[in-house]
Enzyme design. Structure first.
Site, PDB file in Angstrom:
ATOM      1  N   LYS A  77      -9.135  -3.842   9.601  1.00 26.49           N
ATOM      2  CA  LYS A  77      -7.938  -3.008   9.482  1.00 26.49           C
ATOM      3  C   LYS A  77      -6.841  -3.595  10.345  1.00 26.49           C
ATOM      4  O   LYS A  77      -7.083  -3.951  11.491  1.00 26.49           O
ATOM      5  CB  LYS A  77      -8.274  -1.584   9.995  1.00 26.49           C
ATOM      6  CG  LYS A  77      -7.138  -0.613   9.870  1.00 26.49           C
ATOM      7  CD  LYS A  77      -7.193   0.105   8.540  1.00 26.49           C
ATOM      8  CE  LYS A  77      -5.943   0.885   8.235  1.00 26.49           C
ATOM      9  NZ  LYS A  77      -4.800   0.071   7.777  1.00 26.49           N
ATOM     10  N   LYS A 101      -8.566  -2.064  19.608  1.00 35.75           N
ATOM     11  CA  LYS A 101      -7.828  -0.808  19.451  1.00 35.75           C
ATOM     12  C   LYS A 101      -8.662   0.216  18.673  1.00 35.75           C
ATOM     13  O   LYS A 101      -8.757   1.376  19.056  1.00 35.75           O
ATOM     14  CB  LYS A 101      -6.550  -1.123  18.662  1.00 35.75           C
ATOM     15  CG  LYS A 101      -5.352  -0.320  19.010  1.00 35.75           C
ATOM     16  CD  LYS A 101      -4.164  -0.755  18.162  1.00 35.75           C
ATOM     17  CE  LYS A 101      -3.515  -2.028  18.644  1.00 35.75           C
ATOM     18  NZ  LYS A 101      -2.261  -2.329  17.934  1.00 35.75           N
ATOM     19  N   LYS A 113      -5.570  -8.669  10.728  1.00 32.80           N
ATOM     20  CA  LYS A 113      -4.106  -8.751  10.804  1.00 32.80           C
ATOM     21  C   LYS A 113      -3.633  -9.802   9.820  1.00 32.80           C
ATOM     22  O   LYS A 113      -4.366 -10.749   9.516  1.00 32.80           O
ATOM     23  CB  LYS A 113      -3.655  -9.161  12.219  1.00 32.80           C
ATOM     24  CG  LYS A 113      -2.221  -8.782  12.521  1.00 32.80           C
ATOM     25  CD  LYS A 113      -2.099  -7.322  12.929  1.00 32.80           C
ATOM     26  CE  LYS A 113      -0.687  -6.904  13.203  1.00 32.80           C
ATOM     27  NZ  LYS A 113      -0.609  -5.566  13.796  1.00 32.80           N
ATOM     28  N   THR A 197       2.727   5.822  15.311  1.00 30.86           N
ATOM     29  CA  THR A 197       2.567   4.932  16.470  1.00 30.86           C
ATOM     30  C   THR A 197       3.421   5.452  17.625  1.00 30.86           C
ATOM     31  O   THR A 197       2.969   5.522  18.775  1.00 30.86           O
ATOM     32  CB  THR A 197       2.985   3.490  16.099  1.00 30.86           C
ATOM     33  OG1 THR A 197       2.246   3.096  14.945  1.00 30.86           O
ATOM     34  CG2 THR A 197       2.710   2.519  17.225  1.00 30.86           C
ATOM     35  N   ASN A 228      10.702   0.726  13.705  1.00 28.65           N
ATOM     36  CA  ASN A 228       9.803   1.850  13.441  1.00 28.65           C
ATOM     37  C   ASN A 228       9.305   2.457  14.759  1.00 28.65           C
ATOM     38  O   ASN A 228       9.496   3.650  15.023  1.00 28.65           O
ATOM     39  CB  ASN A 228       8.642   1.365  12.558  1.00 28.65           C
ATOM     40  CG  ASN A 228       7.648   2.474  12.257  1.00 28.65           C
ATOM     41  OD1 ASN A 228       6.968   2.949  13.149  1.00 28.65           O
ATOM     42  ND2 ASN A 228       7.598   2.911  11.022  1.00 28.65           N
ATOM     43  N   SER A 356      -3.473   5.887  10.218  1.00 25.74           N
ATOM     44  CA  SER A 356      -3.888   5.083   9.062  1.00 25.74           C
ATOM     45  C   SER A 356      -5.308   5.462   8.653  1.00 25.74           C
ATOM     46  O   SER A 356      -5.632   5.540   7.467  1.00 25.74           O
ATOM     47  CB  SER A 356      -3.862   3.591   9.410  1.00 25.74           C
ATOM     48  OG  SER A 356      -2.586   3.056   9.174  1.00 25.74           O
TER      49      SER A 356
HETATM   50  P1  NAD Z   1      10.119  -3.116  13.190  1.00 27.35           P
HETATM   51  O1  NAD Z   1      10.342  -4.324  12.372  1.00 27.35           O
HETATM   52  O2  NAD Z   1      10.272  -1.794  12.553  1.00 27.35           O
HETATM   53  O3  NAD Z   1      11.067  -3.147  14.483  1.00 27.35           O
HETATM   54  C1  NAD Z   1      11.108  -4.224  15.373  1.00 27.35           C
HETATM   55  C2  NAD Z   1      12.322  -4.008  16.284  1.00 27.35           C
HETATM   56  O4  NAD Z   1      12.287  -4.984  17.308  1.00 27.35           O
HETATM   57  C3  NAD Z   1      13.662  -4.152  15.574  1.00 27.35           C
HETATM   58  O5  NAD Z   1      14.574  -3.194  16.111  1.00 27.35           O
HETATM   59  C4  NAD Z   1      14.107  -5.559  15.964  1.00 27.35           C
HETATM   60  O6  NAD Z   1      15.520  -5.713  15.956  1.00 27.35           O
HETATM   61  C5  NAD Z   1      13.567  -5.611  17.381  1.00 27.35           C
HETATM   62  N1  NAD Z   1      13.374  -6.970  17.874  1.00 27.35           N
HETATM   63  C6  NAD Z   1      12.866  -8.037  17.230  1.00 27.35           C
HETATM   64  N2  NAD Z   1      12.858  -9.099  18.047  1.00 27.35           N
HETATM   65  C7  NAD Z   1      13.355  -8.686  19.234  1.00 27.35           C
HETATM   66  C8  NAD Z   1      13.592  -9.304  20.474  1.00 27.35           C
HETATM   67  N3  NAD Z   1      13.321 -10.590  20.658  1.00 27.35           N
HETATM   68  N4  NAD Z   1      14.127  -8.554  21.480  1.00 27.35           N
HETATM   69  C9  NAD Z   1      14.399  -7.245  21.295  1.00 27.35           C
HETATM   70  N5  NAD Z   1      14.193  -6.601  20.150  1.00 27.35           N
HETATM   71  C10 NAD Z   1      13.679  -7.314  19.124  1.00 27.35           C
HETATM   72  O7  NAD Z   1       8.647  -3.299  13.807  1.00 27.35           O
HETATM   73  P2  NAD Z   1       7.704  -2.162  14.391  1.00 27.35           P
HETATM   74  O8  NAD Z   1       6.787  -1.730  13.318  1.00 27.35           O
HETATM   75  O9  NAD Z   1       8.516  -1.162  15.127  1.00 27.35           O
HETATM   76  O10 NAD Z   1       6.811  -3.012  15.412  1.00 27.35           O
HETATM   77  C11 NAD Z   1       7.239  -3.266  16.745  1.00 27.35           C
HETATM   78  C12 NAD Z   1       6.024  -3.655  17.581  1.00 27.35           C
HETATM   79  O11 NAD Z   1       5.066  -2.587  17.530  1.00 27.35           O
HETATM   80  C13 NAD Z   1       5.286  -4.916  17.131  1.00 27.35           C
HETATM   81  O12 NAD Z   1       4.765  -5.551  18.269  1.00 27.35           O
HETATM   82  C14 NAD Z   1       4.152  -4.353  16.295  1.00 27.35           C
HETATM   83  O13 NAD Z   1       3.065  -5.246  16.196  1.00 27.35           O
HETATM   84  C15 NAD Z   1       3.809  -3.119  17.106  1.00 27.35           C
HETATM   85  N6  NAD Z   1       3.076  -2.081  16.382  1.00 27.35           N
HETATM   86  C16 NAD Z   1       3.608  -1.492  15.266  1.00 27.35           C
HETATM   87  C17 NAD Z   1       2.875  -0.498  14.630  1.00 27.35           C
HETATM   88  C18 NAD Z   1       3.430   0.244  13.440  1.00 27.35           C
HETATM   89  O14 NAD Z   1       2.793   1.226  13.023  1.00 27.35           O
HETATM   90  N7  NAD Z   1       4.562  -0.122  12.903  1.00 27.35           N
HETATM   91  C19 NAD Z   1       1.614  -0.119  15.118  1.00 27.35           C
HETATM   92  C20 NAD Z   1       1.131  -0.727  16.266  1.00 27.35           C
HETATM   93  C21 NAD Z   1       1.867  -1.713  16.905  1.00 27.35           C
END
Ligand code: NAD
Length: 432
Positions: A77, A101, A113, A197, A228, A356
């Site tokens: 997953k 996790k 992943k 999350t 997100n 999820s």
């Molecule tokens: P997303 O694409 O929705 O948002 C990413 C954000 O980070 C955007 O606002 C982007 O502009 C910003 N960003 C990108 N590069 C950057 C940088 N160098 N400096 C500052 N900001 C930057 O992605 P997300 O789903 O919110 O995921 C963000 C993190 O959370 C990732 O590490 C992801 O693996 C982790 N994560 C996400 C989920 C989920 O359910 N979406 C679950 C667990 C972990």
């Protein structure tokens, strides 16, 4: 232990650091070296070509990856990210964190992943759809609701999941929406998954603040990332009475020591795609944002943001890792010396995989839970996970930290499953 992690040739810093932590945890738990041997590499790593006819008629062949790290606890997953900088080693490290996790929070999944090396910010919706369908066509044979279940990650969302579920269903000739989670509600999504999350981050942030006697009402919060995880975390922390004083995206951030009007900041980001042009706020860089004086810092963007170079500037009392891997080992060490309470990624952002799992259960059984049920179950899981890790951290007294405690707590459970399944012929414990 008969071998050293240094013997394994790993060039990527994040993957090497992850392996080191896994190995250290196996050693601290006095587990058989065989546990590390299983965990140091994915059980399967697949690379595919995803040819796409672009809007201008040219053909672009994108590279897609899927890392299936370990399935001792259940089907693989983990999310799929679309990012120009994705590499096999990054995807492998991310899949390892998923194994840990899922174990930590007690959902019956293994770790996986995926990624497509592309920049969706430069692509039309139609091109993005073609990439998503092409990835599933190329990768479909190793995925499935009982085998490997992707979800959204960086620059992928519910719409991408819906295209993927549709393509997989057409390949199989029968509805199989449970092949991905994080879908929109009309195609089998779960209420509350989109912000799960972030909601999980908020629940553990509340627990962390409670342990340090920091009242959440009025607490100053800084968030890196306005996507997100970061965007919803900002809105939800504000609902808890926190003052969001800074937030950023990839191009920079905004700051107001009196507290941002966070709803209008997020609306502005959604409507313009940027944090630029907001009135009555100070524009700051991501480096300045991480150094803001605050109570809680939530890095919710990308890996390797808090490092040897800037960790000493972090003034937060609590760091809640919404992102995966935002702190390097050197950064971690400095935060530890400065007595910052770290809520590590495998705990802090596990709310996403938890909901999820709820979505997958509902898809498999044809249930539809209401928001109150989902939220109640998420809250219970997150608070329980925080307190189990915090309890482990306090009880172990190993001069350790919350990250090591989280790794140890989850690896212990993974190892026990290996033992029961007969994977550890030489026993659970090391013979030393
Ligand atoms: P997303 O694409 O929705 O948002 C990413 C954000 O980070 C955007 O606002 C982007 O502009 C910003 N960003 C990108 N590069 C950057 C940088 N160098 N400096 C500052 N900001 C930057 O992605 P997300 O789903 O919110 O995921 C963000 C993190 O959370 C990732 O590490 C992801 O693996 C982790 N994560 C996400 C989920 C989920 O359910 N979406 C679950 C667990 C972990």
């Amino acid at each position: 232990m008969s071998k050293n992690v240094e013997e394994v040739e790993v060039k990527d810093d994040t993957l090497r650091a992850t392996l080191k932590l896994i190995k250290q945890s196996v050693e601290l738990l006095e587990l058989s070296y065989d546990v590390y041997e299983y965990l140091r590499t994915p059980m399967r790593f697949v690379e595919v070509a995803v040819p796409v006819e672009m809007d201008d008629g040219s053909i672009n062949v994108f590279t897609g990856y899927r890392s299936q790290h370990n399935n001792v606890l259940g089907p693989y997953k983990g999310g799929i990210r679309y990012h120009p900088d994705s590499t096999p080693d990054e995807v492998k490290a991310l899949s390892m964190w998923m194994t840990l996790k899922c174990s930590l929070v007690g959902v019956p999944f293994g770790g996986g992943k995926g990624a497509v090396v592309c920049d969706p910010r430069e692509m039309s919706l139609r091109e993005k759809e073609k990439v998503s369908r092409g990835y599933i066509r190329a990768m479909g044979s190793v995925l499935g609701p009982e085998t490997d279940i992707p979800a959204p990650d960086v620059y992928t969302d519910g719409q991408v999941m819906a295209w993927m579920a549709d393509e997989y269903t057409m390949m199989m000739g029968t509805p199989a929406f449970g092949v991905v989670t994080g879908k929109p509600i009309p195609v089998g999504g779960c209420v509350g998954r989109e912000e799960a999350t972030s909601r999980g981050c908020v629940y553990v942030a509340k627990e962390a603040a409670r342990t340090l006697d920091i009242p959440l009402k009025g607490a100053r919060v800084v968030i890196q990332g306005a996507g997100n995880v970061g965007g919803f975390a900002a809105l939800l922390m504000a609902e808890e009475g926190c003052k969001i004083i800074g937030i950023s995206d990839s191009k920079g951030g905004v700051y107001d020591p009196a507290g941002l009007d966070i709803e209008s900041v997020i609306d502005h980001k959604k409507s313009t795609g940027s944090l630029a042009g907001i009135s009555d706020v100070q524009q700051i860089t991501n480096q300045e944002l991480l150094a803001l004086d605050c109570d809680i810092l939530i890095p919710a963007a990308m890996e390797n943001q808090i490092t040897a170079k800037n960790a000493a500037d972090v003034k937060a009392k609590i760091v809640v890792e919404g992102a995966n891997g935002p702190t390097t080992p050197e950064g971690d060490q400095i935060l530890k010396e400065n007595e910052v309470l770290m809520v590590p990624d495998i705990l802090a952002n596990s709310g996403g995989v938890t909901v999820s799992y709820f979505e997958w259960v509902q898809n498999n059984y044809g249930f539809r839970w209401d928001f109150a049920t989902v939220d109640q179950r998420l809250q219970e899981k997150m608070i329980e996970a925080f307190n189990q890790v915090y309890g482990f951290y306090c009880a172990e007294c190993i001069g350790s930290d919350m990250r090591t405690a989280a790794y140890m707590f989850s690896i212990q459970k993974v190892a026990e499953a290996m033992q029961y399944r007969g994977w550890l012929r030489n026993g659970l414990k090391s013979k030393q």
